[in-house]
Structures are given as C-alpha cells and as structure tokens.
Design an enzyme around this catalytic site. Structure first.
Site, PDB file in Angstrom:
ATOM      1  N   SER A 103      42.043  37.473  62.039  1.00  0.00           N
ATOM      2  CA  SER A 103      42.553  37.058  60.737  1.00  0.00           C
ATOM      3  C   SER A 103      43.608  38.072  60.315  1.00  0.00           C
ATOM      4  CB  SER A 103      41.428  36.952  59.704  1.00  0.00           C
ATOM      5  OG  SER A 103      40.674  38.159  59.645  1.00  0.00           O
ATOM      6  N   GLU A 119      46.071  39.813  56.991  1.00  0.00           N
ATOM      7  CA  GLU A 119      46.329  39.991  55.565  1.00  0.00           C
ATOM      8  C   GLU A 119      47.827  40.059  55.310  1.00  0.00           C
ATOM      9  OE1 GLU A 119      44.108  42.846  52.874  1.00  0.00           O
ATOM     10  OE2 GLU A 119      46.108  43.753  52.817  1.00  0.00           O
ATOM     11  N   ALA A 162      47.604  45.247  41.565  1.00  0.00           N
ATOM     12  CA  ALA A 162      46.817  45.929  40.538  1.00  0.00           C
ATOM     13  C   ALA A 162      47.199  45.418  39.153  1.00  0.00           C
ATOM     14  CB  ALA A 162      47.051  47.431  40.624  1.00  0.00           C
ATOM     15  N   GLY A 205      39.104  45.635  42.433  1.00  0.00           N
ATOM     16  CA  GLY A 205      40.508  45.926  42.224  1.00  0.00           C
ATOM     17  C   GLY A 205      40.745  47.376  41.838  1.00  0.00           C
ATOM     18  N   ASP A 206      41.967  47.829  42.076  1.00  0.00           N
ATOM     19  CA  ASP A 206      42.341  49.204  41.729  1.00  0.00           C
ATOM     20  C   ASP A 206      42.802  49.275  40.282  1.00  0.00           C
ATOM     21  OD1 ASP A 206      41.883  50.048  44.352  1.00  0.00           O
ATOM     22  OD2 ASP A 206      43.908  49.455  44.964  1.00  0.00           O
ATOM     23  N   ASP A 258      27.861  53.176  49.157  1.00  0.00           N
ATOM     24  CA  ASP A 258      28.711  52.059  49.571  1.00  0.00           C
ATOM     25  C   ASP A 258      27.899  50.977  50.280  1.00  0.00           C
ATOM     26  OD1 ASP A 258      31.485  52.718  48.799  1.00  0.00           O
ATOM     27  OD2 ASP A 258      31.164  54.459  50.061  1.00  0.00           O
ATOM     28  N   LYS A 318      26.609  42.965  46.804  1.00  0.00           N
ATOM     29  CA  LYS A 318      27.643  41.926  46.869  1.00  0.00           C
ATOM     30  C   LYS A 318      27.207  40.759  47.753  1.00  0.00           C
ATOM     31  CE  LYS A 318      31.045  44.997  47.685  1.00  0.00           C
ATOM     32  NZ  LYS A 318      32.410  45.563  47.858  1.00  0.00           N
ATOM     33  N   GLN A 349      37.726  48.398  54.936  1.00  0.00           N
ATOM     34  CA  GLN A 349      38.939  49.207  54.853  1.00  0.00           C
ATOM     35  C   GLN A 349      39.260  49.711  56.259  1.00  0.00           C
ATOM     36  OE1 GLN A 349      41.920  49.933  53.931  1.00  0.00           O
ATOM     37  NE2 GLN A 349      41.175  50.111  51.808  1.00  0.00           N
ATOM     38  N   PHE A 381      48.551  55.792  52.575  1.00  0.00           N
ATOM     39  CA  PHE A 381      47.584  54.722  52.338  1.00  0.00           C
ATOM     40  C   PHE A 381      46.162  55.260  52.501  1.00  0.00           C
ATOM     41  CE2 PHE A 381      46.251  50.231  53.992  1.00  0.00           C
ATOM     42  CZ  PHE A 381      45.579  49.998  52.807  1.00  0.00           C
ATOM     43  N   HIS A 424      40.223  41.845  61.612  1.00  0.00           N
ATOM     44  CA  HIS A 424      41.121  41.507  60.506  1.00  0.00           C
ATOM     45  C   HIS A 424      42.270  42.505  60.505  1.00  0.00           C
ATOM     46  CE1 HIS A 424      42.174  39.696  56.646  1.00  0.00           C
ATOM     47  NE2 HIS A 424      42.337  40.915  56.148  1.00  0.00           N
ATOM     48  N   ARG A 472      54.720  42.531  58.499  1.00  0.00           N
ATOM     49  CA  ARG A 472      55.547  42.879  59.654  1.00  0.00           C
ATOM     50  C   ARG A 472      54.788  42.415  60.899  1.00  0.00           C
ATOM     51  NH1 ARG A 472      59.792  46.084  58.307  1.00  0.00           N
ATOM     52  NH2 ARG A 472      59.688  47.150  56.294  1.00  0.00           N
TER      53      ARG A 472
END
Length: 292
Positions: A11, A13, A47, A104-105, A156, A163, A174, A214, A262, A268
């Site tokens: 997959s 992103e 964000a 979200g950030d 975590d 969740k 991540q 990042f 993923h 790119r």
C-alpha cells in the site's frame, strides 16, 4: 526447509497537493504506482485540518480516476465532533470505504496537541464514533518506538490495544530503520492480545537530511550505521544506498513473516517502484497502459 517468502501486499501513502506543480506530481505518482496493484492507498491530512478540502478532493480523484481503494486520513485536530463526523459522511457519500483515524499533530505554533473543547479527545474516541456509525474499514497508527508524547514503548502498545478494541481493524506503523525494532513491537503487541494486522511503514529515503528531520519529529531513532553509510555514500551514491537499504529491510521483514508493507512515497514514485521491484512487486504486463 521453510517455504520461500511470497510476494507481499503493498500500500502507498500520498499527500494532497497544495499547488499546480504538486498536483502533477501526485498524479504522476499515482499513475506510476497504481499498476502495482496496491491493497489501498492513503492520503494524509494536514495539521489543524489545513488540507481538509484538498485531502477530500485528492481522495475522490484517486478513487474515481485510478480506481484505487483509498483510505482517507482523518484527525481530531481543531474541529468539533460534529464537523469531524460531517467529513466522515462526506466520504461515505463519495463512496470512500476506508479511514485512517489518527489523533493528529499539534497545529503549527502549538507545543502539544490540545483537544478542541467540543471535539474528540483522542484517536480512541474518534475510532469509537466511526465504528458506531458503521460502513468503514478503520485503520490506525502504531509506534514501534515511543511516540514523542508517550512515556515508553509499553504505553504505545497499551494505547494500540485500546484503538483496536475501539474498532480499528489494522494498524500502520511509523517508519523505522531496523527490522528488529518492528519484530520486538509485533511480539509485544501479540503478548498484549492485539490480533489485528500490524503493517510496517517503510520510508525509502529520498533525502537523508529530510529523513533525519522527519525521524526527529516522530520519535524514530537514527542508528549510527545509517548515518555513517549515507555520509560515506555522499549525494552521488545516496539513491543507490537508499534503494538497497529499503529493499533489504523489506526482505528481512518478509522473511520474518510480514505479508503487507506500507510505503511512505512523499509523492515521488521512482525510488518506491525500484524497491518494490527488488522484492518482486511488479506491474503485470500491460497494466501501465491500462491505467494511463
């Protein structure tokens, strides 16, 4: 003798374009990667809802033009519950069937996430609301290394369990540099009773400087061996090294039982396509023409 690893499901992103040039780049990326037959593609959400409309437009266009299964990112940031659930309804009306539900950030200029007084407090509440509405496959985020707001890795894992219990049916991690980082996290999740698939997030490194920036934002540790390798490669050798490292990471994950990957494309496609080819994920003959 163990069975040979099979071709993994993949997959991708994407992020929504903010300019005409970025629009061309997104469509070129989709056209290049769609023939690889991804399980789904996801589209990020800026964000503070800064790309809310752009995300919606990109999701609908990718679905309609490229016939891709699109998972729309959705966050809790700077919106009421009513506003957030209206976005969910808009996606449902557009035929979207998957959502990546995230906290979200914090918006730019804020040191940390603060819930909207009339909004969802966190990703668990958001997932619960979407699950109660029904009609969507819900994916969520996962952190093989501690989230910047998390006290430790155990927290975590516990949060991911919440969740999944709330209604998420899979998690996307991540990015990370070492396969063992993912395997340790996967084992801890299994021990905690998390049965939902955990999909490793892979970042083919388009720019070593950008990747380190990042990593600092999201809590990913940068091993010294990677720093040494990219310094030694220099700009001239960065692309070849990035391909080799990402492909090697994917092969190790596949050998360790991973059957889904993923990719964070950064809009790119070339490096991502090269890594996919190196692990046996290629377009069937004639697929490029069919998507063009």
């Amino acid at each position: 003798m163990p069975a040979a690893p099979t071709r993994p499901a993949v997959s991708f992103e994407f992020f929504p374009p903010k300019s005409l040039d970025q629009s061309f780049r997104l469509w070129d990326t989709a056209r290049a990667l769609a023939p690889l037959g991804p399980d789904f593609v996801s589209v990020t959400y800026g964000a503070g809802g800064t790309t809310r409309q752009l995300t919606h437009e990109a999701v609908v266009a990718l679905s309609n033009h490229y016939h891709l299964n699109v998972a729309a990112h959705l966050t809790c940031v700077d919106a009421t519950r009513e506003e957030t659930m209206q976005i969910v309804e808009d996606y449902a009306s557009a035929g979207v069937q998957e959502i990546v539900a995230l906290r979200g950030d914090a918006p730019q200029g804020q040191a940390q996430f603060t819930p909207h007084p009339l909004g969802f407090a966190d990703s668990v509440e958001l997932i619960e609301a979407i699950a109660a509405r029904g009609g969507f496959t819900i994916r969520c985020g996962a952190y093989p290394e501690p989230h910047p707001d998390s006290p430790d890795g155990a927290a975590d894992v516990a949060w991911l369990k919440r969740k999944v219990d709330a209604g998420a049916t899979s998690a996307i991690t991540q990015f990370f540099f070492d396969a063992d980082t993912f395997f340790r996290f996967r084992d801890a999740c299994a021990k905690a009773g998390i049965a939902a698939p955990i999909i490793p997030g892979i970042l083919p490194i388009q720019s070593w400087t950008g990747a380190k920036r990042f990593a600092a934002r999201c809590g990913t540790s940068v091993p010294q061996w990677a720093e040494d390798a990219f310094v030694a490669a220099g700009k001239a050798g960065e692309r070849a090294l990035a391909t080799d490292l990402a492909a090697g990471l994917c092969r190790t994950l596949i050998e360790g039982g991973v059957d889904r990957l993923h990719f964070y494309t950064l809009n790119r496609p070339d490096l991502v396509a090269d890594v996919c080819a190196a692990i046996g994920v290629r377009a069937p003959d004639g697929a490029e023409q069919a998507v063009a």
